[in-house]
Design an enzyme around this catalytic site. Structure first.
Site, PDB file in Angstrom:
ATOM      1  N   ARG A  36       0.322  -1.320   0.244  1.00 55.35           N
ATOM      2  CA  ARG A  36       0.471   0.342  -0.231  1.00 55.35           C
ATOM      3  C   ARG A  36       0.907   0.843   0.210  1.00 55.35           C
ATOM      4  O   ARG A  36       0.651   2.434   0.432  1.00 55.35           O
ATOM      5  CB  ARG A  36      -0.918  -0.047   1.100  1.00 55.35           C
ATOM      6  CG  ARG A  36      -2.023  -1.566   1.006  1.00 55.35           C
ATOM      7  CD  ARG A  36      -2.851  -0.904   2.207  1.00 55.35           C
ATOM      8  NE  ARG A  36      -4.419  -2.098   1.783  1.00 55.35           N
ATOM      9  CZ  ARG A  36      -4.612  -3.120   2.405  1.00 55.35           C
ATOM     10  NH1 ARG A  36      -3.410  -3.395   3.160  1.00 55.35           N
ATOM     11  NH2 ARG A  36      -4.511  -4.188   2.356  1.00 55.35           N
ATOM     12  N   LYS A  58       3.557  12.031 -11.166  1.00 57.81           N
ATOM     13  CA  LYS A  58       3.235  11.391 -11.636  1.00 57.81           C
ATOM     14  C   LYS A  58       3.723   9.810 -11.709  1.00 57.81           C
ATOM     15  O   LYS A  58       4.880   9.589 -11.647  1.00 57.81           O
ATOM     16  CB  LYS A  58       2.763  11.836 -12.903  1.00 57.81           C
ATOM     17  CG  LYS A  58       2.098  13.139 -12.826  1.00 57.81           C
ATOM     18  CD  LYS A  58       1.025  13.321 -14.522  1.00 57.81           C
ATOM     19  CE  LYS A  58       0.627  14.483 -14.418  1.00 57.81           C
ATOM     20  NZ  LYS A  58      -0.084  15.312 -15.731  1.00 57.81           N
ATOM     21  N   GLU A  83      10.308  19.216 -24.324  1.00 54.83           N
ATOM     22  CA  GLU A  83      10.325  18.792 -22.955  1.00 54.83           C
ATOM     23  C   GLU A  83      10.337  20.929 -22.147  1.00 54.83           C
ATOM     24  O   GLU A  83       9.999  21.655 -21.692  1.00 54.83           O
ATOM     25  CB  GLU A  83      10.078  18.397 -21.949  1.00 54.83           C
ATOM     26  CG  GLU A  83       9.279  16.993 -22.332  1.00 54.83           C
ATOM     27  CD  GLU A  83       7.922  17.089 -22.136  1.00 54.83           C
ATOM     28  OE1 GLU A  83       7.456  18.250 -21.443  1.00 54.83           O
ATOM     29  OE2 GLU A  83       7.207  15.952 -22.213  1.00 54.83           O
ATOM     30  N   LYS A  86       8.262  23.603 -11.873  1.00 55.31           N
ATOM     31  CA  LYS A  86       7.404  22.698 -12.277  1.00 55.31           C
ATOM     32  C   LYS A  86       7.414  22.600 -10.686  1.00 55.31           C
ATOM     33  O   LYS A  86       5.806  22.256  -9.837  1.00 55.31           O
ATOM     34  CB  LYS A  86       8.403  21.068 -12.750  1.00 55.31           C
ATOM     35  CG  LYS A  86       7.282  19.964 -12.558  1.00 55.31           C
ATOM     36  CD  LYS A  86       7.852  19.154 -13.860  1.00 55.31           C
ATOM     37  CE  LYS A  86       6.204  18.073 -13.509  1.00 55.31           C
ATOM     38  NZ  LYS A  86       6.168  16.643 -13.785  1.00 55.31           N
ATOM     39  N   GLU A 141      -2.821  17.844  -9.893  1.00 52.44           N
ATOM     40  CA  GLU A 141      -3.635  18.749 -11.412  1.00 52.44           C
ATOM     41  C   GLU A 141      -5.445  18.571 -11.695  1.00 52.44           C
ATOM     42  O   GLU A 141      -6.005  17.777 -12.573  1.00 52.44           O
ATOM     43  CB  GLU A 141      -3.184  17.046 -12.807  1.00 52.44           C
ATOM     44  CG  GLU A 141      -3.045  18.128 -13.348  1.00 52.44           C
ATOM     45  CD  GLU A 141      -2.580  16.677 -15.110  1.00 52.44           C
ATOM     46  OE1 GLU A 141      -1.266  16.960 -14.802  1.00 52.44           O
ATOM     47  OE2 GLU A 141      -3.463  16.504 -15.277  1.00 52.44           O
ATOM     48  N   ARG A 180      -2.059  22.774 -13.177  1.00 55.79           N
ATOM     49  CA  ARG A 180      -0.580  21.513 -12.838  1.00 55.79           C
ATOM     50  C   ARG A 180      -0.778  21.418 -14.938  1.00 55.79           C
ATOM     51  O   ARG A 180      -0.517  21.117 -15.166  1.00 55.79           O
ATOM     52  CB  ARG A 180      -0.388  20.566 -11.978  1.00 55.79           C
ATOM     53  CG  ARG A 180       0.516  19.571 -12.842  1.00 55.79           C
ATOM     54  CD  ARG A 180       0.346  18.621 -11.826  1.00 55.79           C
ATOM     55  NE  ARG A 180       1.961  17.373 -12.011  1.00 55.79           N
ATOM     56  CZ  ARG A 180       2.283  16.523 -11.622  1.00 55.79           C
ATOM     57  NH1 ARG A 180       1.907  16.557 -10.375  1.00 55.79           N
ATOM     58  NH2 ARG A 180       2.703  16.089 -11.828  1.00 55.79           N
ATOM     59  N   ASN A 188       0.912  20.692 -19.621  1.00 51.44           N
ATOM     60  CA  ASN A 188      -0.223  19.898 -20.311  1.00 51.44           C
ATOM     61  C   ASN A 188       0.409  20.945 -21.873  1.00 51.44           C
ATOM     62  O   ASN A 188       0.114  20.503 -22.744  1.00 51.44           O
ATOM     63  CB  ASN A 188      -0.863  19.047 -20.462  1.00 51.44           C
ATOM     64  CG  ASN A 188      -0.907  18.638 -19.422  1.00 51.44           C
ATOM     65  OD1 ASN A 188       0.086  17.594 -19.288  1.00 51.44           O
ATOM     66  ND2 ASN A 188      -2.357  18.261 -17.875  1.00 51.44           N
ATOM     67  N   HIS A 204       0.947  19.144 -25.326  1.00 57.79           N
ATOM     68  CA  HIS A 204       1.028  17.443 -25.101  1.00 57.79           C
ATOM     69  C   HIS A 204      -0.259  16.763 -26.106  1.00 57.79           C
ATOM     70  O   HIS A 204      -0.359  15.623 -26.266  1.00 57.79           O
ATOM     71  CB  HIS A 204       0.435  17.003 -24.109  1.00 57.79           C
ATOM     72  CG  HIS A 204       2.378  17.713 -23.494  1.00 57.79           C
ATOM     73  ND1 HIS A 204       2.998  18.119 -22.799  1.00 57.79           N
ATOM     74  CD2 HIS A 204       3.209  16.316 -22.834  1.00 57.79           C
ATOM     75  CE1 HIS A 204       3.902  17.999 -22.535  1.00 57.79           C
ATOM     76  NE2 HIS A 204       4.249  16.709 -22.436  1.00 57.79           N
ATOM     77  N   HIS A 262       0.441  14.006 -27.748  1.00 52.55           N
ATOM     78  CA  HIS A 262      -0.350  12.521 -28.713  1.00 52.55           C
ATOM     79  C   HIS A 262      -0.554  12.207 -29.899  1.00 52.55           C
ATOM     80  O   HIS A 262      -0.658  11.035 -30.196  1.00 52.55           O
ATOM     81  CB  HIS A 262      -1.128  12.687 -27.439  1.00 52.55           C
ATOM     82  CG  HIS A 262      -0.052  12.793 -26.240  1.00 52.55           C
ATOM     83  ND1 HIS A 262      -1.027  13.078 -24.727  1.00 52.55           N
ATOM     84  CD2 HIS A 262       0.948  12.139 -25.886  1.00 52.55           C
ATOM     85  CE1 HIS A 262      -0.260  12.539 -23.716  1.00 52.55           C
ATOM     86  NE2 HIS A 262       0.641  12.568 -24.071  1.00 52.55           N
ATOM     87  N   HIS A 305       8.945  11.505 -27.438  1.00 57.80           N
ATOM     88  CA  HIS A 305       7.867  12.830 -26.928  1.00 57.80           C
ATOM     89  C   HIS A 305       8.164  14.329 -26.981  1.00 57.80           C
ATOM     90  O   HIS A 305       7.548  14.438 -27.424  1.00 57.80           O
ATOM     91  CB  HIS A 305       8.151  11.982 -25.416  1.00 57.80           C
ATOM     92  CG  HIS A 305       6.915  12.582 -25.322  1.00 57.80           C
ATOM     93  ND1 HIS A 305       5.484  12.855 -25.171  1.00 57.80           N
ATOM     94  CD2 HIS A 305       7.149  13.659 -24.016  1.00 57.80           C
ATOM     95  CE1 HIS A 305       4.630  13.612 -24.614  1.00 57.80           C
ATOM     96  NE2 HIS A 305       5.504  13.835 -23.801  1.00 57.80           N
TER      97      HIS A 305
HETATM   98  N1  GLY Z   1       4.623  15.972 -16.929  1.00 62.01           N
HETATM   99  C1  GLY Z   1       3.855  17.061 -16.691  1.00 62.01           C
HETATM  100  C2  GLY Z   1       3.040  16.869 -15.284  1.00 62.01           C
HETATM  101  O1  GLY Z   1       4.309  16.655 -14.278  1.00 62.01           O
HETATM  102  O2  GLY Z   1       2.216  17.364 -14.388  1.00 62.01           O
END
Ligand code: GLY
Length: 357
Positions: free
Chosen positions: A114, A136, A178, A220, A230, A234, A238, A241, A245, A258
């Site tokens: 957990r 993430k 990025e 960030k 998010e 946040r 994106n 993105h 994508h 990417h």
């Molecule tokens: N890669 C975008 C984020 O971590 O929110």
């Protein structure tokens, strides 16, 4: 040159160390080797694993990195390896590799018993400027990328520019894409800083790389602290993105790195922002194009079409898969000015047709 320390003020807070010898800080965290498990990209480990001093004898699983590592089966293997190593709930997973390794290892750590601690040692530029910071985690499912994951903040991130020297050209470009996005999200000062660093970046000097990574991490860290899961701000990260994508989906995942797709996605988002009257100053498009040129990044679909099949129909089909919007209603991040973004914007089909045509 000293190691920079950037605090991410989540709950609990953690530090991102950026600079030469940042990997030595892992050792200084006082981890017991029988409470540690290393998940490593086999190539990165063979080139740079020695830098993780004091953890040579810790149990380790080496795997092939890249998107193909992010499967349910591989997640199962990592969880099995954690169990076989007898890790307690007080243990820590240390990831050593690119974004796929931190995504997979972070997810495994968030699930094992957990949830146990994870620390990331990112070995690609993309992972240092983005993937390893912010918590993430994800694997891919049959129907799409990153569809299963958690938000599990690491207890520390250790970004050493020395490990970037051996990066293949496309990995390098991916990280720069990025970084470009992050600079626009960060605001005018971040964009100016990237403009200043960009002519030097191709020389891959540790000081320049550390400055770039530190700038991106600072942006960030600020945004993640405000919105770790998010729900709102946040989503600015994106930027580019949704288009990226679609580009990756259409070209076949893995065909275009990417961050390279993100660079073109940023240009498309800027064009859309201008077309919808959102962009405050059209001069920003020229500034970004100039940066893309200096960084060796593509700035338009035309730049990619020579080598990839990116028909408008395929791109539109890719957009329909956007997991952030409602079904068949992709959402975009658009730009008013650096650091001031419009989130969750829908777009007319006719505008999309003209952007992707
Ligand atoms: N890669 C975008 C984020 O971590 O929110």
């Amino acid at each position: 040159m000293s190691v920079r320390r950037i605090e991410v003020q989540t709950n609990p807070a953690y530090n991102v160390y950026v600079g030469p010898s940042a990997l030595e800080k892992v050792h200084e965290c006082g981890l017991q080797k029988d409470c540690v498990f290393v998940l490593a990209d086999e190539k990165a480990w063979s080139l740079h694993g020695k830098a993780l001093v004091g953890l040579e004898a810790a149990p380790r699983l080496e795997i092939t990195g890249g998107e193909d590592a992010k499967t349910l089966a591989q997640l199962g293997s990592v969880l099995d390896a954690l169990t076989a190593s007898g890790l307690s709930r007080a243990s820590t997973v240390i990831t050593f590799g690119g974004g796929s390794i931190s995504d997979l290892g972070g997810l495994a750590a968030s699930l094992y018993k957990r949830g146990i601690d994870v620390m990331h040692c990112p070995t690609t530029l993309l992972a240092q400027v983005d993937a390893a910071v912010g918590g993430k985690t994800a694997i891919n499912l049959k129907l799409g990328k990153n569809l299963a994951g958690t938000v599990h903040q690491p207890r520390g991130v250790f970004a050493d520019p020395a490990v970037l020297q051996s990066l293949p050209v496309e990995e390098w470009a991916s990280g720069l894409g990025e970084a470009l996005k992050t600079a626009l999200v960060g605001g005018e000062a971040s964009l100016k800083s990237l403009e200043m660093l960009s002519p030097e970046l191709t020389r891959q000097q540790p000081e320049t790389l550390s400055a770039l990574v530190a700038d991106c991490v600072q942006t960030k860290a600020r945004i993640v602290a405000e919105d770790p899961s998010e729900q709102g701000p946040r989503r600015a990260l994106n930027l580019g993105h949704t288009f990226a994508h679609a580009i990756e989906h259409c070209a076949g995942y893995g065909a275009i790195p990417h961050g390279v797709a993100v660079a073109v996605g940023v240009s498309l988002a800027l064009e859309a922002s201008a077309a919808m009257g959102i962009l405050e100053n059209g001069g920003l498009i020229e500034r970004v194009n100039k940066l893309q040129k200096t960084l060796g990044l593509p700035s338009s679909l035309a730049d990619l079409r020579g080598r990839h099949d990116l028909e408008p129909e395929g791109l539109l089909a890719g957009l329909a898969q956007d997991k952030k919007g409602a079904v068949n209603k992709p959402e975009f991040v658009l730009v008013r000015k650096p650091g001031d973004l419009a989130l969750g914007v829908g777009m007319e089909g006719s505008l999309l047709q003209s952007l992707l045509g």
